[in-house]
Write a protein that holds these residues in place. Sequence first.
Motif, PDB file in Angstrom:
ATOM      1  N   LEU A  99       0.808  -1.225   0.000  1.00 55.61           N
ATOM      2  CA  LEU A  99       0.000   0.000   0.000  1.00 55.61           C
ATOM      3  C   LEU A  99       0.841   1.274   0.000  1.00 55.61           C
ATOM      4  O   LEU A  99       0.305   2.375  -0.169  1.00 55.61           O
ATOM      5  N   ARG A 100       2.144   1.133   0.173  1.00 51.79           N
ATOM      6  CA  ARG A 100       2.998   2.320   0.284  1.00 51.79           C
ATOM      7  C   ARG A 100       2.914   3.273  -0.900  1.00 51.79           C
ATOM      8  O   ARG A 100       2.938   4.491  -0.703  1.00 51.79           O
ATOM      9  N   PRO A 101       2.826   2.787  -2.135  1.00 49.83           N
ATOM     10  CA  PRO A 101       2.746   3.742  -3.259  1.00 49.83           C
ATOM     11  C   PRO A 101       1.541   4.676  -3.168  1.00 49.83           C
ATOM     12  O   PRO A 101       1.501   5.718  -3.826  1.00 49.83           O
ATOM     13  N   GLY A 102       0.538   4.325  -2.344  1.00 54.24           N
ATOM     14  CA  GLY A 102      -0.661   5.163  -2.216  1.00 54.24           C
ATOM     15  C   GLY A 102      -0.525   6.287  -1.203  1.00 54.24           C
ATOM     16  O   GLY A 102      -1.458   7.070  -1.033  1.00 54.24           O
ATOM     17  N   GLY A 103       0.618   6.389  -0.531  1.00 52.85           N
ATOM     18  CA  GLY A 103       0.793   7.538   0.359  1.00 52.85           C
ATOM     19  C   GLY A 103       0.978   7.161   1.809  1.00 52.85           C
ATOM     20  O   GLY A 103       1.545   6.114   2.137  1.00 52.85           O
ATOM     21  N   MET A 104       0.469   8.011   2.672  1.00 55.25           N
ATOM     22  CA  MET A 104       0.772   7.933   4.107  1.00 55.25           C
ATOM     23  C   MET A 104       0.055   6.766   4.805  1.00 55.25           C
ATOM     24  O   MET A 104      -0.888   6.196   4.268  1.00 55.25           O
ATOM     25  N   VAL A 105       0.492   6.525   6.010  1.00 54.94           N
ATOM     26  CA  VAL A 105      -0.046   5.533   6.958  1.00 54.94           C
ATOM     27  C   VAL A 105      -0.428   4.186   6.322  1.00 54.94           C
ATOM     28  O   VAL A 105      -1.532   3.685   6.519  1.00 54.94           O
ATOM     29  N   PRO A 106       0.497   3.558   5.581  1.00 55.50           N
ATOM     30  CA  PRO A 106       0.151   2.282   4.953  1.00 55.50           C
ATOM     31  C   PRO A 106      -0.171   1.182   5.971  1.00 55.50           C
ATOM     32  O   PRO A 106      -1.023   0.332   5.706  1.00 55.50           O
ATOM     33  N   GLU A 107       0.471   1.229   7.145  1.00 58.18           N
ATOM     34  CA  GLU A 107       0.199   0.190   8.153  1.00 58.18           C
ATOM     35  C   GLU A 107      -1.252   0.281   8.645  1.00 58.18           C
ATOM     36  O   GLU A 107      -1.940  -0.725   8.783  1.00 58.18           O
ATOM     37  N   LEU A 108      -1.691   1.525   8.883  1.00 54.07           N
ATOM     38  CA  LEU A 108      -3.069   1.724   9.338  1.00 54.07           C
ATOM     39  C   LEU A 108      -4.054   1.309   8.237  1.00 54.07           C
ATOM     40  O   LEU A 108      -5.066   0.655   8.493  1.00 54.07           O
ATOM     41  N   ARG A 109      -3.730   1.678   7.007  1.00 55.89           N
ATOM     42  CA  ARG A 109      -4.633   1.316   5.896  1.00 55.89           C
ATOM     43  C   ARG A 109      -4.677  -0.204   5.707  1.00 55.89           C
ATOM     44  O   ARG A 109      -5.717  -0.766   5.384  1.00 55.89           O
ATOM     45  N   ALA A 110      -3.540  -0.861   5.942  1.00 57.68           N
ATOM     46  CA  ALA A 110      -3.519  -2.331   5.839  1.00 57.68           C
ATOM     47  C   ALA A 110      -4.444  -2.940   6.888  1.00 57.68           C
ATOM     48  O   ALA A 110      -5.199  -3.876   6.615  1.00 57.68           O
ATOM     49  N   MET A 111      -4.402  -2.370   8.086  1.00 61.62           N
ATOM     50  CA  MET A 111      -5.269  -2.864   9.160  1.00 61.62           C
ATOM     51  C   MET A 111      -6.743  -2.667   8.789  1.00 61.62           C
ATOM     52  O   MET A 111      -7.578  -3.542   8.974  1.00 61.62           O
ATOM     53  N   ARG A 112      -7.021  -1.494   8.214  1.00 68.81           N
ATOM     54  CA  ARG A 112      -8.412  -1.203   7.817  1.00 68.81           C
ATOM     55  C   ARG A 112      -8.875  -2.176   6.734  1.00 68.81           C
ATOM     56  O   ARG A 112     -10.020  -2.620   6.735  1.00 68.81           O
ATOM     57  N   LEU A 113      -7.993  -2.473   5.789  1.00 70.30           N
ATOM     58  CA  LEU A 113      -8.379  -3.403   4.722  1.00 70.30           C
ATOM     59  C   LEU A 113      -8.721  -4.773   5.297  1.00 70.30           C
ATOM     60  O   LEU A 113      -9.682  -5.414   4.869  1.00 70.30           O
ATOM     61  N   ARG A 114      -7.939  -5.176   6.275  1.00 65.58           N
ATOM     62  CA  ARG A 114      -8.221  -6.475   6.892  1.00 65.58           C
ATOM     63  C   ARG A 114      -9.551  -6.425   7.657  1.00 65.58           C
ATOM     64  O   ARG A 114     -10.311  -7.388   7.637  1.00 65.58           O
ATOM     65  N   ASP A 115      -9.827  -5.285   8.301  1.00 66.77           N
ATOM     66  CA  ASP A 115     -11.122  -5.130   8.996  1.00 66.77           C
ATOM     67  C   ASP A 115     -12.280  -5.238   8.007  1.00 66.77           C
ATOM     68  O   ASP A 115     -13.290  -5.888   8.266  1.00 66.77           O
ATOM     69  N   ILE A 116     -12.118  -4.558   6.869  1.00 68.22           N
ATOM     70  CA  ILE A 116     -13.179  -4.578   5.851  1.00 68.22           C
ATOM     71  C   ILE A 116     -13.380  -6.011   5.349  1.00 68.22           C
ATOM     72  O   ILE A 116     -14.507  -6.516   5.277  1.00 68.22           O
ATOM     73  N   ALA A 117     -12.272  -6.659   5.017  1.00 71.73           N
ATOM     74  CA  ALA A 117     -12.349  -8.023   4.475  1.00 71.73           C
ATOM     75  C   ALA A 117     -12.990  -8.964   5.490  1.00 71.73           C
ATOM     76  O   ALA A 117     -13.855  -9.786   5.155  1.00 71.73           O
TER      77      ALA A 117
END
Length: 233
Positions: free
Chosen positions: A73-91
């Motif tokens: 997710l890093r190419p998309g910008g800031m806070v990739p770790e948080l966004r990864a967590m959110r994606l897992r929550d959504i999934a």
Amino acid sequence: MPLANLLDTLETFHGIQAPNWPTDPYLFLIWWHCGYPASDDRCAKGWESLQREIGVEAQRLLEANPQKLAKALRPGGMVPELRAMRLRDIAERVQREFGGDLRAGLGGLSIAQVRAALKKFPNIADPGADRMLLFGGISPVAAVPSNVAHVLVRIQKGQERENYSATYKEAQKLIEEGVAATLDARMRAYLLLKRHGQTVCKRANPKCEGCPAAGACAFFEGQTQGRAARMVR
Ligand code: SF4
């Protein structure tokens, strides 16, 4: 100028528009978290990387190594770790509450129930839910492009409000009154207003000279609706 004519004018200027994001509700949620701060460009970059490195299906997101997911997710910008967590929550929620198929799981619910269900996902408020309802083909709601809600208000009323949610509601009312309640008509309006706000009627520095709507724009005429005029020109 009636809104139908205004949209024709914008289409002549900008051309026919098409969504540049996935319109399926689940895929949109994933795409939306691929960039931060969310923008078409950043989300597209993160989305491409995620598709290439991991995949976007719920099962793949849940099985992925969290560090690897954040890296994708890093190419998309800031806070990739948080966004990864959110994606897992959504999934995880799509698997648990919707049997792995969000669109099918929303079927049979009232629009109010669908809206409430969508707003339980991270970073989805009314503008995001409206966008998913409209482009997901669920309901022809009067969705307004969230980052350029000011465009229609400026043209038809004059100075937009300083309160974002009041401006959003005002734009929504104008669409409800002026655009047929069909999916095609409301998607066309959304896309044209989005394009116009991104390229010409920018929030802080609108390019009024050369704007195709200037001749019919209340803001350009100097109307403030009794609000404090902001020096944006
Ligand atoms: S004239 Fe200016 S304020 Fe009006 S729509 Fe065009 S860019 Fe926006």
